[in-house]
Design a protein around this motif. Structure first.
Motif, PDB file in Angstrom:
ATOM      1  N   LEU A  76      33.714 -42.869  -0.963  1.00 47.99           N
ATOM      2  CA  LEU A  76      34.847 -42.116  -0.435  1.00 47.99           C
ATOM      3  C   LEU A  76      36.100 -42.880  -0.839  1.00 47.99           C
ATOM      4  CD1 LEU A  76      33.538 -41.345   3.184  1.00 47.99           C
ATOM      5  CD2 LEU A  76      33.094 -40.102   1.065  1.00 47.99           C
ATOM      6  N   VAL A 118      39.156 -38.662  -0.675  1.00 49.00           N
ATOM      7  CA  VAL A 118      39.556 -38.452   0.727  1.00 49.00           C
ATOM      8  C   VAL A 118      40.949 -39.023   0.950  1.00 49.00           C
ATOM      9  CG1 VAL A 118      37.207 -38.383   1.629  1.00 49.00           C
ATOM     10  CG2 VAL A 118      38.380 -40.578   1.429  1.00 49.00           C
ATOM     11  N   CYS A 175      43.534 -35.545   3.589  1.00 51.75           N
ATOM     12  CA  CYS A 175      42.299 -35.430   4.361  1.00 51.75           C
ATOM     13  C   CYS A 175      42.517 -36.102   5.716  1.00 51.75           C
ATOM     14  CB  CYS A 175      41.172 -36.115   3.593  1.00 51.75           C
ATOM     15  SG  CYS A 175      39.542 -35.886   4.312  1.00 51.75           S
ATOM     16  N   GLN A 220      41.939 -38.171   9.090  1.00 49.78           N
ATOM     17  CA  GLN A 220      41.152 -39.356   9.374  1.00 49.78           C
ATOM     18  C   GLN A 220      39.879 -38.998  10.130  1.00 49.78           C
ATOM     19  OE1 GLN A 220      41.800 -42.559   8.245  1.00 49.78           O
ATOM     20  NE2 GLN A 220      39.727 -42.944   8.991  1.00 49.78           N
ATOM     21  N   ILE A 270      37.303 -37.953   7.659  1.00 46.61           N
ATOM     22  CA  ILE A 270      36.766 -39.104   6.915  1.00 46.61           C
ATOM     23  C   ILE A 270      35.752 -39.844   7.779  1.00 46.61           C
ATOM     24  CG2 ILE A 270      37.350 -41.306   5.827  1.00 46.61           C
ATOM     25  CD1 ILE A 270      40.117 -40.126   5.217  1.00 46.61           C
ATOM     26  N   ARG A 309      33.610 -47.126   1.347  1.00 51.62           N
ATOM     27  CA  ARG A 309      34.943 -46.569   1.631  1.00 51.62           C
ATOM     28  C   ARG A 309      35.921 -47.377   0.801  1.00 51.62           C
ATOM     29  NH1 ARG A 309      39.045 -44.145   1.972  1.00 51.62           N
ATOM     30  NH2 ARG A 309      40.214 -43.632   3.876  1.00 51.62           N
ATOM     31  N   GLU A 347      38.227 -47.173  11.650  1.00 48.85           N
ATOM     32  CA  GLU A 347      36.944 -46.821  11.045  1.00 48.85           C
ATOM     33  C   GLU A 347      35.844 -47.776  11.491  1.00 48.85           C
ATOM     34  OE1 GLU A 347      38.960 -44.862   7.045  1.00 48.85           O
ATOM     35  OE2 GLU A 347      37.872 -46.756   6.873  1.00 48.85           O
TER      36      GLU A 347
END
Length: 478
Positions: A260, A282, A291, A293, A296, A312, A327
């Motif tokens: 990603l 992304v 995109c 969050q 994602i 990522r 994340e």
């Protein structure tokens, strides 16, 4: 039935300068003639391959390295030193023969004797007298990689070896040994075809990760049926130049199932990724549709739950204004393993681009990375403008294309001189990089030359002074 070779233009493989082969020398007798330093390196290499190396040379020609090697022993094989001149009969029954001989007549005699006995031979650094060559070696035994340029460019071969060395983790040896150990069990317990292939593919993928194998990796029962737990690696792609990637970042890209990636990640960085990896853009970028969050996060979670290694890939460094904290928190709450690979952040890329120290001790005692863009789109309300107005602190404002005029206004209101050195940079480290250098007072007018969609940083502080008093106008790098 007559078999006709394909036409040259339909060849299945391009011409080879040499055929790469690998000799099994374990417990084999090998003859080495000469006691010089070049011969010693070859002798050590042969012994490391498990050979019993018999060195034939007058004692006065033995170099100190050879004597020390013979006395200390080797990890595999053995070395015995014999004080004598060689004779053709010495080559009888040998698996290989290597010699360090300068005289052409003696070298020719050595080659003739070896051919008579059916022994492959090599005269060190004398290609005309060699039946085989020693290439550059990458050792992850039992994985062994040989690099040859057919004698055309040995230094180039060494450079290729170094490049391969950086890509292969040292734990690859342990994974290869594990593959040896479990091969019989895999053959006995798993059906031929998809089930076995799934096990070996998963082992191969994990071999290019950051760690060695565990007991769980050796379990065979059910392998190929139940997906292994997935994981996520946050990788810093740096400013765009693929040469600035860390070795660990390249390894992560090479082991990814899904990538990603941000809108700012360069094509040359993506080119280093595993060919089979699925790539999903992304990106979030100013003045463009982005995109969310939340989307994602959902993608990372769903893919990891499928047993995939998700990379990522973020421009710069994941931990500098990259929302990595959000994340990581989300993934850890759901029990997904997360690792982080740092990258070169834009402020440091800019400093190297301009050959400027952000903390030059004559001008700056600290450096700050400051966000120039809050969740609401403007400047964060919590910034300490009094502290930021200190010219002895180098401050770098990220995502500041729209907010730069207000930054200058706030700094001026706190008493910062408008003559304080400043730099504006957009698309740092990319082909369309733009850099301007001047003063804080000139920056508001200068920033209008930067596209609104360009990732832009604004640096301020006395450490940014040029050695000369001139101005560097807007620069577009080719």
């Amino acid at each position: 039935m007559r078999i006709v070779s394909p036409q040259p233009n339909k060849a299945r493989i391009a011409p080879l300068a040499v055929l790469p082969v690998f000799f099994d020398l374990i417990d084999k007798r090998v003859i080495a003639i000469g006691g010089s330093e070049p011969a010693t390196w070859k002798i050590e290499l042969l012994a490391a391959a498990g050979a019993h190396v018999q060195v034939l040379a007058p004692v006065e020609t033995w170099c100190q390295e050879l004597i020390a090697l013979a006395e200390s022993g080797t990890a595999a094989g053995s070395i015995s030193l014999v004080d004598c001149h060689w004779a053709p009969s010495d080559l009888s029954g040998a698996a290989l023969a290597v010699a360090d001989i300068e005289d052409d007549d003696e070298a020719a005699a050595f080659v003739d004797a070896a051919r008579h006995e059916g022994v492959p031979c090599n005269v060190i650094d004398r290609p005309a007298f060699c039946q085989f060559q020693f290439g550059a070696i990458v050792n992850r035994s039992p994985v062994v990689i040989g690099v040859s340029t057919a004698g055309a460019a040995p230094i180039l071969g060494q450079a290729v070896r170094r490049r391969i060395e950086t890509l292969l983790p040292h734990t690859l040896s342990a994974w290869a040994r594990l593959a040896q150990d479990v091969r019989g069990a895999v053959m006995a317990q798993l059906d031929a075809g998809p089930q076995r292939r799934a096990f070996w593919e998963k082992l191969a993928e994990r071999a290019f990760g950051d760690a060695g194998p565990t007991a769980a990796d050796a379990r065979i029962t059910g392998a190929g049926k139940t997906p292994a737990p997935g994981r996520v690696t946050l990788v810093g792609a740096g400013p765009g130049d693929a040469d600035l990637l860390t070795i660990k970042a390249v390894r992560a890209l090479q082991s990814a199932d899904v990538i990603l990636f941000d809108d700012l990640v360069s094509a040359e960085v993506l080119e280093l990724a595993r060919r089979e990896a699925k790539r999903l853009l992304v990106g979030k970028r100013a003045a463009r549709e982005s995109c969310k969050q939340e989307d994602i996060n959902a993608m990372m979670l769903n893919l990891a739950r499928q047993g995939k290694h998700v990379v990522r890939l973020k421009s710069g460094d994941p931990m500098i204004f990259g929302r990595a904290g959000e994340e990581i928190d989300m993934l850890e709450r759901h029990g997904i393993a997360v690792a982080v690979v740092p990258g070169v952040t834009a402020a440091l890329a800019l400093a190297s681009r301009l050959n400027l120290s952000l903390t030059h001790r004559d001008h700056a005692q600290s450096v700050r990375f400051v966000t120039g863009h809050s969740r609401r789109g403007g400047l964060p309300e919590t910034l300490n403008w009094q502290a930021l107005s200190d010219p002895a602190t180098t401050s770098v404002y990220y995502m500041s294309r729209r907010t730069l005029p207000e930054i200058v206004s706030r700094l001026g209101a706190q008493g910062m001189s408008l003559e304080t050195p400043a730099v504006i940079a957009g698309n740092v480290g990319r082909a369309d990089e733009q850099v301007w250098r001047g003063t804080v007072g000139e920056a508001v007018a200068a920033v209008t030359a930067f596209p609104l969609s360009a990732p832009t940083i604004f640096a301020v502080g006395d450490a940014l002074k040029r050695a000369d008093s001139g101005r560097l106008a807007l620069v577009a790098s080719a």
